[in-house]
Design an enzyme around this catalytic site. Structure first.
Site, PDB file in Angstrom:
ATOM      1  N   HIS A 161       0.810  -1.217   0.000  1.00 52.68           N
ATOM      2  CA  HIS A 161       0.000   0.000   0.000  1.00 52.68           C
ATOM      3  C   HIS A 161       0.844   1.269   0.000  1.00 52.68           C
ATOM      4  O   HIS A 161       0.315   2.360  -0.159  1.00 52.68           O
ATOM      5  CB  HIS A 161      -0.930   0.008   1.219  1.00 52.68           C
ATOM      6  CG  HIS A 161      -2.016  -1.019   1.114  1.00 52.68           C
ATOM      7  ND1 HIS A 161      -3.290  -0.725   0.676  1.00 52.68           N
ATOM      8  CD2 HIS A 161      -2.017  -2.351   1.343  1.00 52.68           C
ATOM      9  CE1 HIS A 161      -4.020  -1.824   0.658  1.00 52.68           C
ATOM     10  NE2 HIS A 161      -3.276  -2.830   1.058  1.00 52.68           N
ATOM     11  N   ASP A 215       3.690   9.310  -1.322  1.00 54.47           N
ATOM     12  CA  ASP A 215       2.532   8.568  -0.835  1.00 54.47           C
ATOM     13  C   ASP A 215       2.239   7.424  -1.801  1.00 54.47           C
ATOM     14  O   ASP A 215       2.411   7.590  -3.016  1.00 54.47           O
ATOM     15  CB  ASP A 215       1.319   9.519  -0.802  1.00 54.47           C
ATOM     16  CG  ASP A 215       0.362   9.169   0.320  1.00 54.47           C
ATOM     17  OD1 ASP A 215       0.340   7.997   0.740  1.00 54.47           O
ATOM     18  OD2 ASP A 215      -0.381  10.062   0.766  1.00 54.47           O
TER      19      ASP A 215
END
Ligand code: G6P
Length: 472
Positions: free
Chosen positions: A153, A361
């Site tokens: 992730h 991110d």
């Protein structure tokens, strides 16, 4: 496809699921037989070796407890003080303590021992995130030959940052024990290939390292998304509308700039406040006309670097307040607390600007949720970091370099002054992208790839795989 077993460090709890991922995976599990497996959230002196299964709102969840000592080494230590900063290219914030690795492996082995008795031959196992990279190895050591997928992730690091991680070669070998490895963005797959294609040929002692054989592992980008239709609906429910009305009373005519992030150094919050400060300093006409609301629930606050980020932000917010606030006007509100999805959906809908500027991110689901919650007739503008995975799919956002606070301040100005026509055109493309990359499609594509029609290859147990590894 057989049953689906989802494994992650955190397991879903009772009550409304906090994150988009929990909601999505819950939905996937309701469409397949199977269960979720992970840490119970409890620290005990002597964990039971067997998992305890519980029905959580119709979901079968198996959990294990951990000792405080192991949890510290595995979670705060190896996962969040070594892997997290390195994968986010913040080696300056990494703390390398060699013994944490043993705790990390011990916990992964404990997960595998507790999970293995519950696995049936044709179950498909889907492991999530950096806490559990070695799980496939540990399960295969116990004889599991199932199809196993791993989803990262967070971003995959550049080769240099990867080499700074102790035992990186073992971790990469662990990845090769999965049949499918999913990443958030193409840039992550490129970084992975860079490692796979140019593995370090020698150790310090000059003896050759065994290169990792990835020939049985497929590595691909599967950008995750939100449930845009559900968020669009949520944004007009009474709970969301209540939040909108309360805020409208407070804001009157001021345009709301909104940030929602875990309080994490990767989110670029000090840079964000600095950009806002520059907006106000360079454009006096915006004072009293805009308001920044930053929602930042504390996260991993036992770790020094997180406490320091929190202190830095407190100081910066105080500085901006001291500089610009008037007795009857405050430039910003900073709340260190988590809010439920209905309230957030209301805030997203009200915001004129969604300010999503992480330094790095994996994806950033706030960007997706912000887009989904907009009023199609009067949508807000997304200002997005080009270093978020989301930048690969949201080309019509105002993309910024979050390290360059002048650029972000200028993007804020453009966003606040953007004509309605342009806001609509950009939003339509963004919403289309959010729908194409919905979380449902993400899970569907990943599972289709993990479970090909012919069932895919059955992996030999690890002992045999080791013999196949080539020596550089
Ligand atoms: C990121 C990670 C997740 C993690 C979440 C919250 O999104 O990718 O794996 O669960 O942060 O962090 P926490 O440390 O509280 O689980």
């Amino acid at each position: 496809m057989g049953r689906l077993i989802i494994v992650s460090n955190r397991t879903p709890g009772k009550g409304p699921a906090a994150g988009g991922l929990a909601v999505a995976l819950r939905k996937v599990l309701t469409e397949h037989e199977g269960f979720w497996f992970g840490w119970s959230g409890k620290l005990v002196e002597k964990p039971e070796p067997e998992a305890v299964f519980e029905d959580i709102e119709g979901l079968n969840v198996g959990k294990i407890d951990l000792t405080q000592h192991d949890h510290h080494a595995y979670y705060a230590g190896f996962s969040n003080s070594i892997l997290w900063p390195s994968f986010h290219l913040r080696l300056d914030l990494a703390t390398i303590e060699g013994h944490w690795y043993e705790g990390y492996r011990r916990v992964n082995a404990q997960f595998a021992r507790a999970l293995k008795p519950h696995i049936q031959a044709d179950d498909v196992i889907w492991v999530h995130d950096y806490h559990l990279i070695p799980l496939a190895t540990e399960l295969r050591n116990l004889g599991a030959r199932n199809r196993m997928g791993f989803y990262l992730h967070i971003p995959f690091p550049t080769v240099d940052a990867l080499y700074a991680i102790p035992h990186h070669n073992e971790l990469m070998r662990d990845l090769s024990r999965y049949d499918l490895v999913g990443m958030q963005a193409e840039r992550d797959v490129t970084a992975f290939r860079d490692f796979a294609d140019h593995q370090a040929p020698a150790t310090l002692s000059g003896s050759p390292l065994r290169t990792v054989d990835f020939s049985n592992t497929e590595v691909k980008a599967f950008p995750i998304g939100s449930d845009p239709d559900a968020f669009a609906k949520l944004a007009t429910t009474p709970a969301a509308t209540k939040m909108v009305k309360r805020m409208q009373r407070l804001l009157e005519e001021q345009a709301l700039i909104l940030g929602v992030d875990r309080l994490d150094y990767s989110k670029g919050l000090p840079q964000r406040v600095e950009a806002y400060e520059k907006l106000l300093a360079n454009n006096a006409n915006f004072r009293r006309q805009v308001h920044l609301l930053q929602v930042a629930p504390p996260s991993r606050d036992s770790i020094k670097e997180y406490q320091e980020t929190s202190d830095t932000l407190d100081a910066m917010v105080g500085r901006v307040m001291g500089h610009f606030a008037e007795p009857d006007w405050q430039p910003l509100t900073y709340v260190k607390r988590a809010y439920g999805q209905p309230s957030l959906a209301g805030l997203y809908r009200l915001a004129r600007v969604g300010l999503v500027t992480p330094l790095r991110d994996g994806m950033n689901l706030v960007a997706h949720e912000f887009v989904a919650c907009q009023d199609p007739e009067d949508p807000g503008v997304l200002v997005l970091s080009r270093f978020a995975g989301a930048a690969e799919i949201f080309e019509d956002a105002l993309l910024v370099n979050p390290f360059d606070t002048d650029e972000t301040a200028e993007a804020l100005r453009l966003a606040l002054q953007m004509p309605l026509d342009e806001r609509r055109t950009r939003w339509e493309t963004l919403m289309q992208a959010a729908k194409t990359h919905s979380v449902d499609n993400w899970a569907k594509h990943f599972l289709e790839q993990l479970t090909p029609a012919d069932g895919g290859n059955k992996r030999p147990p690890v002992r045999d795989v080791l013999n196949l590894d080539t020596v550089a």
